[in-house]
Design a protein around this motif. Sequence first.
Motif, short mmCIF file in Angstrom:
data_model
loop_
_atom_site.label_atom_id
_atom_site.label_comp_id
_atom_site.label_asym_id
_atom_site.label_seq_id
_atom_site.Cartn_x
_atom_site.Cartn_y
_atom_site.Cartn_z
N TYR A 115 0.86 -1.32 -0.09
CA TYR A 115 0.03 -0.02 -0.11
C TYR A 115 0.65 1.28 -0.06
N GLU A 116 2.05 1.10 0.64
CA GLU A 116 2.77 2.33 0.61
C GLU A 116 3.74 2.36 -0.33
N GLU A 117 4.32 1.58 -0.63
CA GLU A 117 5.34 1.35 -1.63
C GLU A 117 4.90 0.95 -3.22
N GLY A 118 3.87 0.22 -3.30
CA GLY A 118 3.45 -0.69 -4.34
C GLY A 118 4.41 -1.65 -4.93
N TYR A 119 3.92 -2.03 -6.00
CA TYR A 119 4.88 -3.13 -6.89
C TYR A 119 6.24 -2.80 -7.06
N GLY A 120 7.21 -3.81 -6.99
CA GLY A 120 8.58 -3.76 -7.41
C GLY A 120 9.30 -2.99 -6.56
N VAL A 121 10.61 -2.53 -7.03
CA VAL A 121 11.49 -2.05 -6.36
C VAL A 121 11.08 -0.51 -6.11
N SER A 122 11.39 -0.03 -4.76
CA SER A 122 10.94 1.41 -4.47
C SER A 122 12.01 2.08 -3.80
N PHE A 123 11.76 3.41 -4.09
CA PHE A 123 12.45 4.33 -3.26
C PHE A 123 12.79 4.14 -2.03
N GLN A 124 11.70 4.07 -1.26
CA GLN A 124 11.88 3.69 0.17
C GLN A 124 12.64 2.30 0.57
N GLY A 125 12.67 1.37 -0.41
CA GLY A 125 13.48 0.27 0.00
C GLY A 125 15.00 0.55 -0.25
N ILE A 126 15.10 1.47 -1.23
CA ILE A 126 16.62 1.69 -1.34
C ILE A 126 17.07 2.57 -0.36
N ASP A 127 16.42 3.41 0.17
CA ASP A 127 16.61 4.28 1.48
C ASP A 127 17.01 3.50 2.62
N PHE A 128 16.03 2.48 2.75
CA PHE A 128 16.26 1.50 3.88
C PHE A 128 17.71 0.81 3.93
N ALA A 129 18.02 0.65 2.29
CA ALA A 129 19.32 -0.30 2.42
C ALA A 129 20.56 0.64 2.56
N GLU A 130 20.32 2.15 2.15
CA GLU A 130 21.41 3.01 2.45
C GLU A 130 21.39 3.31 4.01
N ASP A 131 20.26 3.53 4.96
CA ASP A 131 20.18 3.62 6.00
C ASP A 131 20.92 2.58 6.81
N ASN A 132 20.89 1.46 6.40
CA ASN A 132 21.25 0.05 7.11
C ASN A 132 22.58 -0.46 6.63
N ASP A 133 23.20 0.50 5.86
CA ASP A 133 24.64 -0.05 5.24
C ASP A 133 24.65 -1.19 4.33
#
Length: 562
Positions: A115-133
């Motif tokens: 609901y928040e990110e939708g289908y597939g790769v999301s910018f939020q997912g990439i931000d999560f990856a950056e925040d968690n190294d």
Amino acid sequence: MRWTVRSKPPKEKIDHLMEVLGVDEITATLLLQRGIETFEGAKKFFRPSLDDLHDPFLMKDMQKAVDRIEEAVQNKENILVYGDYDVDGTTAVSLVSSYLQTFYPQVATYIPDRYEEGYGVSFQGIDFAEDNDFGLIIALDCGIKAIDKVAYAKEKGIDFIICDHHRPGDEIPDAVAVLDPKQEDCNYPYDELCGCGVGFKLIQALASKRGETIADLQPYLDLVATAIGADIVPITGENRVLAYYGLKVINENPRAGIKAITDQVKKQSMSITDVVFIIAPRINAAGRMKHGQHAVELLTETDFNTAIQFAEQIEEFNQDRRALDEEITKEALLQIEKNKEEACFSSVVYDEKWHKGVIGIVASRLTETYYRPTLVFTKSGEKLAASARSVKGFDVYNALNACAEHIEQFGGHKYAAGLTLLEAQYEQFKMKFEEIVKETIDPKLLTPEITIDAEIPLSKISPKFYRILKQFAPFGPGNMRPVFLSSGVCDTGYGKCVGQEEDHLRITVTQDDAKPIVAIGFGLGHKYELIAEKKPFDLAYTIDENEWNGNVSLQLKIKDIK
């Protein structure tokens, strides 16, 4: 229903197979219809072998993917295994993450919020990856169109490996490796793998470098078989081998999460159909009703008692999903009835209140009822999101492509797709979609078709014949359960409508001197008049087993009556 009887293969080919295999004419015919013409081909079909799986390094970029993962391990980087929230995505994430964790601890999983990110790769997912190294993201069952997202990750120093099976667009993302057998310049011999299947090829390649054999990877095949069934990919070639061995794992030694689901329904043996209707909806319910991460937790859990708790929670999601999907289907059917004058060739419906998690199921139900290419829209943030389903023979992906001027983004397959658009574009899109379907669809595709493999007398049906048919499994697209026609059969006089609403038909059919056999037709109660008073009729059916009070007997599953 349109009945299409397949043409009989050439007599010399039938005679040849009968001779080399020692089978009867019907069995030889069924094999030839499935493209099997030789003893060797029949052996591979009836006795699938893991040795028949292709070398994973034949897939474009596989070596690059393996090198990058080995580099991440060597440099002690954090690896994020990212996948879509449906069955194919969550099984793929469970498969790759649990395999990597057998030799490397710094691996985490990420499923986007529907609901928040939708289908597939999301910018939020990439931000999560950056925040968690995280230095490396392995995207499964998604990513082939994520050009801007992969570029965004690259700016942040995060690499991508994409494992997808959806059709690529004109541009391929600038990832370290893109594994997708549907790429035009990929020479992999089989391009019908599901997303989890592509993930399996990746771990097969990694395992070969670690001195492991295909036998070591067999325990992961319960996940692959579940994804193959749920994603409705052809059960041919490599998929057939993976599904065959995956079902063995499901039935003999499944992972804790899958055992927790199958124990709930108390079914002794699972076929691919059971996977589609029992295991897959429960895994899907997590992403539909709450969050796909629940499914990954279930599928990667090694303690059975904990898995049972997860499965019970997911069963609750599934019950909620069923109630919602029934309610929304009723509302959507009313909407179609009301707007019948507007559209004859497609069904497009919208309500901003509809739950985004079940619109795909509703689209499938509407397609079954009206047999039209169908889109179900709901509100998703500032935009509208839809699930598309098609009828046999019509490519809904191409139809959406022809409406691209009114769409923000879309992706998918020939028969199922997803899209988003701006609310202001909805009416124009709806008109354009109807226009495209009207221009491009063969009108006969708007009547459901039953493809009949062969006409046989009822006297042909015996336990021995059924034992041979069972060896044609696992069934699915490209290898459907054989459908037979018997002409001029009669009910013995005890036929009746059954079920709470009396909407099913139960009859006992006979023909000439054939032994009577029970036949059941779900949803065919309205055909009762055709069989009443021992009138002769033609029957299209599959052959099945019925288990009752410990007794097993053959029965026919009626497809249609004329």
